[in-house]
Motif scaffolding. Structure first.
Motif, PDB file in Angstrom:
ATOM      1  N   THR A   6      25.352  -6.268 200.791  1.00 60.60           N
ATOM      2  CA  THR A   6      25.994  -6.986 199.696  1.00 60.60           C
ATOM      3  C   THR A   6      25.697  -8.476 199.840  1.00 60.60           C
ATOM      4  O   THR A   6      25.504  -8.976 200.945  1.00 60.60           O
ATOM      5  N   ASP A  31      24.269  -7.334 194.405  1.00 58.02           N
ATOM      6  CA  ASP A  31      24.697  -8.705 194.174  1.00 58.02           C
ATOM      7  C   ASP A  31      25.019  -8.878 192.694  1.00 58.02           C
ATOM      8  O   ASP A  31      24.537  -8.112 191.858  1.00 58.02           O
ATOM      9  N   VAL A  44      31.256  -6.306 194.292  1.00 58.83           N
ATOM     10  CA  VAL A  44      31.844  -5.424 195.295  1.00 58.83           C
ATOM     11  C   VAL A  44      33.238  -4.967 194.895  1.00 58.83           C
ATOM     12  O   VAL A  44      33.759  -3.988 195.438  1.00 58.83           O
ATOM     13  N   VAL A  50      30.574   0.830 193.698  1.00 57.92           N
ATOM     14  CA  VAL A  50      30.381   0.895 195.157  1.00 57.92           C
ATOM     15  C   VAL A  50      30.288   2.340 195.619  1.00 57.92           C
ATOM     16  O   VAL A  50      29.390   2.709 196.391  1.00 57.92           O
ATOM     17  N   VAL A  62      26.553  -0.455 206.296  1.00 53.04           N
ATOM     18  CA  VAL A  62      26.878  -1.518 205.346  1.00 53.04           C
ATOM     19  C   VAL A  62      26.873  -2.861 206.070  1.00 53.04           C
ATOM     20  O   VAL A  62      27.464  -2.992 207.150  1.00 53.04           O
ATOM     21  N   HIS A  64      28.192  -6.374 204.864  1.00 46.12           N
ATOM     22  CA  HIS A  64      28.957  -6.960 203.748  1.00 46.12           C
ATOM     23  C   HIS A  64      28.965  -8.482 203.865  1.00 46.12           C
ATOM     24  O   HIS A  64      29.803  -9.070 204.545  1.00 46.12           O
ATOM     25  N   ASN A  85      37.074 -11.038 197.628  1.00 40.18           N
ATOM     26  CA  ASN A  85      37.054 -11.094 199.093  1.00 40.18           C
ATOM     27  C   ASN A  85      37.962 -10.077 199.764  1.00 40.18           C
ATOM     28  O   ASN A  85      37.670  -9.641 200.888  1.00 40.18           O
ATOM     29  N   THR A  89      36.303  -6.013 199.681  1.00 37.95           N
ATOM     30  CA  THR A  89      36.098  -5.541 201.061  1.00 37.95           C
ATOM     31  C   THR A  89      36.785  -4.203 201.281  1.00 37.95           C
ATOM     32  O   THR A  89      36.216  -3.296 201.901  1.00 37.95           O
ATOM     33  N   LEU A  92      34.719  -1.406 199.717  1.00 35.76           N
ATOM     34  CA  LEU A  92      33.556  -1.077 200.544  1.00 35.76           C
ATOM     35  C   LEU A  92      33.957  -0.280 201.778  1.00 35.76           C
ATOM     36  O   LEU A  92      33.309   0.710 202.142  1.00 35.76           O
ATOM     37  N   PHE A 104      29.486  -0.656 210.072  1.00 37.44           N
ATOM     38  CA  PHE A 104      29.848  -1.661 209.064  1.00 37.44           C
ATOM     39  C   PHE A 104      29.848  -3.032 209.739  1.00 37.44           C
ATOM     40  O   PHE A 104      30.457  -3.202 210.798  1.00 37.44           O
ATOM     41  N   PHE A 106      30.699  -7.086 208.909  1.00 41.25           N
ATOM     42  CA  PHE A 106      31.376  -7.944 207.940  1.00 41.25           C
ATOM     43  C   PHE A 106      31.128  -9.407 208.263  1.00 41.25           C
ATOM     44  O   PHE A 106      31.372  -9.854 209.386  1.00 41.25           O
ATOM     45  N   CYS A 153      39.446  -4.706 207.970  1.00 39.87           N
ATOM     46  CA  CYS A 153      38.398  -4.124 208.821  1.00 39.87           C
ATOM     47  C   CYS A 153      39.016  -3.483 210.064  1.00 39.87           C
ATOM     48  O   CYS A 153      38.676  -2.358 210.451  1.00 39.87           O
TER      49      CYS A 153
END
Length: 319
Positions: A6, A31, A44, A50, A62, A64, A85, A89, A92, A104, A106, A153
């Protein structure tokens, strides 16, 4: 692996995508703005999109990197920051779990670690910024949303076991710095000094993401400050606040002459130092470009090892 990237049209994305391709990965770029590495146009925060991308492209991993950034604050509402944001997130992360994604990464920011007090330079010593810094008190909506995304996360990792690496990157964008006037009107001067304590090159930022992608399953969960290696140690903190030029001169005796030739100056004070030692120990990342590399370029009249472009505009500004 099939890697969903992303922010693929952004400053980091356009440097990271070729690194991932060189490692043998297929990059699926997402994007809001078109770009050389962007295959899918969209945000996103569009959960349906997604999920569809995860399934149709059989995404294995991923990265991100998409976000609304600090310069976007004057262009977007707080709600929009939350939508992109935080909600983006979460979309995703949850769609990655549903698609059995393997790992993943981030892209976070050291900005969320800078409270109003640190930014104002309060205290008699430079703030030492590493992963142990508490309490975290972001000073704006950008930092608040990135911290919330970090905690999502951690939650998803704890609940589902998805390997996740969070990278709190220091400055690497090319635009004019918001505090450049403290050093010089020349933005290059500001960026040069920041390689000592709060900056890295975009090439090193991209390399950190490449390494994090490879190491995520081994780490399980990791959170790291990512910045150029600092030559300072904690014991330097009071002197950096009081007389930064003297500390720099002690460590780099010819730096003053090299700066003078360029019309640059040293700062009177340095108010914070980012310490990326944990990333070096556990992630295996060490930035290739530091202040010593900058001085070497000046000595041999080579191009500067960073990009300064005051006219740079993030694709998200028009997204």
């Amino acid at each position: 692996m099939n890697v969903l990237l992303t922010g693929s049209s952004g400053w980091l994305g356009r440097h990271l995508a070729p690194l991932l391709q060189a490692d043998g990965h297929r990059v699926v770029g997402l994007d809001v703005a078109p770009g050389a590495y962007t295959e899918i146009l969209g945000g996103v925060d569009d959960r349906a999109l997604v999920g569809r991308v995860m399934r149709q492209h059989r995404i294995d991993a991923v990265v991100h990197a998409a976000a609304l950034h600090q310069p976007n604050i004057e262009h977007h509402s707080r709600q929009r920051f939350i939508d992109v944001n935080v909600s983006g997130t979460l979309a995703l992360l949850e769609e990655a779990v549903a698609a059995n994604v393997d790992r993943f990464v981030f892209t976070s920011t050291t900005s969320l670690m800078i409270s109003a007090a640190i930014r104002a330079g309060q205290g008699e010593a430079a703030a030492w910024i590493d992963e142990t810094l508490t309490p975290l008190a972001p000073r704006n909506i950008y930092g608040a949303t990135k911290l919330a995304a970090e905690r999502l996360c951690r939650l998803i990792h704890d609940d589902h076991g998805l390997p996740i690496v969070v990278l709190r990157t220091s400055r690497f964008f090319p635009e004019e710095d918001d505090q450049a006037h403290r050093i010089s009107e020349a933005g290059e001067n500001s960026k040069a000094i920041e390689l000592l304590h709060r900056r890295l090159t975009v090439e090193d930022a991209a390399d950190a993401h490449r390494i994090a992608l490879a190491k995520a399953p081994e780490l399980g969960f990791g959170l790291f400050v990512i910045s150029a290696p600092t030559p300072f140690v904690r014991a330097d903190a009071p002197a950096l606040k009081r007389d930064a030029a003297a500390v720099i001169a002690r460590l780099f005796p010819d730096a003053s002459e090299l700066f003078t030739r360029r019309g640059w100056t040293f700062p009177e004070s340095i108010d914070r130092v980012y310490d990326a030692a944990l990333a070096e120990r556990l992630l295996g990342f060490r930035g290739k470009t530091d202040f010593a590399a900058l001085l070497d370029a000046l000595r041999h009249q080579r191009p500067l090892p960073f990009v300064h472009d005051p006219s740079y505009i993030s694709p998200q500004w028009t997204g």
